[in-house]
Write an enzyme that holds these catalytic residues in place. Sequence first.
Site, PDB file in Angstrom:
ATOM      1  CD  GLU A  18     -17.177  -1.696  -1.106  1.00 21.86           C
ATOM      2  OE1 GLU A  18     -17.870  -0.751  -0.552  1.00 21.86           O
ATOM      3  OE2 GLU A  18     -17.056  -2.442  -1.002  1.00 21.86           O
ATOM      4  CG  HIS A  32     -22.455  -7.379   5.920  1.00 17.74           C
ATOM      5  ND1 HIS A  32     -21.794  -5.243   5.318  1.00 17.74           N
ATOM      6  CD2 HIS A  32     -22.686  -6.487   6.989  1.00 17.74           C
ATOM      7  CE1 HIS A  32     -21.308  -4.592   6.246  1.00 17.74           C
ATOM      8  NE2 HIS A  32     -22.295  -5.248   6.918  1.00 17.74           N
ATOM      9  CD  GLU A  49     -23.605  -6.868   0.840  1.00 15.64           C
ATOM     10  OE1 GLU A  49     -22.224  -6.282   0.974  1.00 15.64           O
ATOM     11  OE2 GLU A  49     -24.122  -5.147   1.950  1.00 15.64           O
ATOM     12  CB  THR A  52     -19.097  -7.173  -2.602  1.00 17.01           C
ATOM     13  OG1 THR A  52     -19.646  -7.447  -2.180  1.00 17.01           O
ATOM     14  CG2 THR A  52     -19.594  -6.165  -3.511  1.00 17.01           C
ATOM     15  CG  ASP A  68     -16.562  -5.584   7.187  1.00 14.32           C
ATOM     16  OD1 ASP A  68     -16.861  -6.272   8.494  1.00 14.32           O
ATOM     17  OD2 ASP A  68     -16.885  -3.839   7.233  1.00 14.32           O
ATOM     18  CD  GLU A  69     -18.807  -5.582   1.056  1.00 13.48           C
ATOM     19  OE1 GLU A  69     -20.633  -5.861   1.179  1.00 13.48           O
ATOM     20  OE2 GLU A  69     -18.109  -4.654   0.841  1.00 13.48           O
ATOM     21  CG  HIS A  95     -15.712  -2.162   2.914  1.00 14.50           C
ATOM     22  ND1 HIS A  95     -17.361  -2.782   2.458  1.00 14.50           N
ATOM     23  CD2 HIS A  95     -15.758  -2.310   4.622  1.00 14.50           C
ATOM     24  CE1 HIS A  95     -17.671  -3.365   4.209  1.00 14.50           C
ATOM     25  NE2 HIS A  95     -16.633  -3.664   3.986  1.00 14.50           N
ATOM     26  CD  GLU A 146     -21.234  -2.665   2.807  1.00 14.70           C
ATOM     27  OE1 GLU A 146     -20.506  -2.346   2.030  1.00 14.70           O
ATOM     28  OE2 GLU A 146     -21.114  -3.545   2.919  1.00 14.70           O
ATOM     29  CD1 TRP A 151     -12.913  -4.380  10.563  1.00 14.35           C
ATOM     30  CD2 TRP A 151     -12.066  -2.714   9.252  1.00 14.35           C
ATOM     31  NE1 TRP A 151     -13.828  -4.079   8.881  1.00 14.35           N
ATOM     32  CE2 TRP A 151     -12.571  -3.114   8.724  1.00 14.35           C
ATOM     33  CE3 TRP A 151     -11.816  -1.301   8.695  1.00 14.35           C
ATOM     34  CZ2 TRP A 151     -12.813  -2.777   6.723  1.00 14.35           C
ATOM     35  CZ3 TRP A 151     -11.506  -0.872   7.627  1.00 14.35           C
ATOM     36  CH2 TRP A 151     -12.228  -1.204   6.871  1.00 14.35           C
TER      37      TRP A 151
END
Length: 396
Positions: A137, A264, A228, A231, A260-261, A178, A175, A94
């Site tokens: 971020e 990760h 991670e 977050t 995403d976090e 974000h 990242e 995305w």
Amino acid sequence: MAMAMDRIVVSPSSYVYRHCQARGSRSSRVSMASTIRSASTEVTNGRKLYIPPREVHVQVKHSMPPQKLEIFKSLEGWADETLLTYLKPLEKSWQPTDFLPEAESEGFYDQVKELRERCKELPDEYFVVLVGDMITEEALPTYQTMLNTLDGVRDETGASPTPWAVWTRAWTAEENRHGDLLNKYLYLSGRVDMRQIEKTIQYLIGSGMDPKTENNPYLGFIYTSFQERATFISHGNTARLAKDRGDLKLAQICGTIAADEKRHETAYTKIVEKLFEIDADGTILGLADMMKKKISMPAHLMYDGQDDNLFDHFSTVAQRLGVYTAKDYADILEFLVERWNVQTLSGLSSEGHRAQDFVCGLPARIRRIEERAQGRAKEAAKNVPFSWIFGREIRA
């Protein structure tokens, strides 16, 4: 929230726990005098313009024994086959514009108007937390720099082909979206003072961070595993609150970032899991060391040019809204202890067994401290102005 000896501070990206225990001697130390200003002093008064407003006092460097560098060299094949699979193909990723009004569209202004109408339903407290998350971020250059301080895994050239270096660059690229997305959304909302936010970001990147990872990849990957997950929890909770207030687009944005976090987090916990397989004693000592020092928020040196206690105030609002709490900190540690099977580790040295006992008992201890701290925090609560929302006051 603060206590005389043990101290608890809660933040959206980390919960800071200070354990009152003297640290043993370390390898080379760098001492720096404190330069934290008083609230009444101008930033440029008596100091060079480009010196950050906050600097750390003592830093430890290169604490990992040199012979352990070979461990990370030997893991390059594993990193290539396992770690890099947690990166998403770029063409399937995305991008921030997928969630924002289409600037090229004739309906752009109507889309922005609709966005602003949705944002009217969100309280100031929510925006304080969302801004704090976004600023954290946006300080991404500092985090890539931190990863590239770690011995044995750093990107030695800026374009190194080693899997460790490839991971760091690609993780940074993922990242980077974000902060871009949250920044643009907040700008379009009209609810926040973007110039004050931009100043805070510049101050924060200029100040850096001090995670106390000591150029040591054991400590560094333990830190990133914790952060991670923190977050992931924080963005997940901002998504929930946005949904409750009717802003489904913002909920989707925060939820997408949280996903995403989570991915990760899985990657970094895999690294530590592998280290426990290869060197259980060294890894449990590293975990205990990080927990005794603290897992500090990446944005703990946050400053906006006005509030010397901005991080503490922001953290308190996050705690009160349930975005990131002391309970979350204890839960994360408990999760990692189970994830890495810390309780069942065997073949440890006597020092390793002590570290194991300390780490396994720590979540319960943190929860007891938190219960005492909550009462004191309520007594000390006061209204605090936040420059991010044009100086309006929030209970903190």
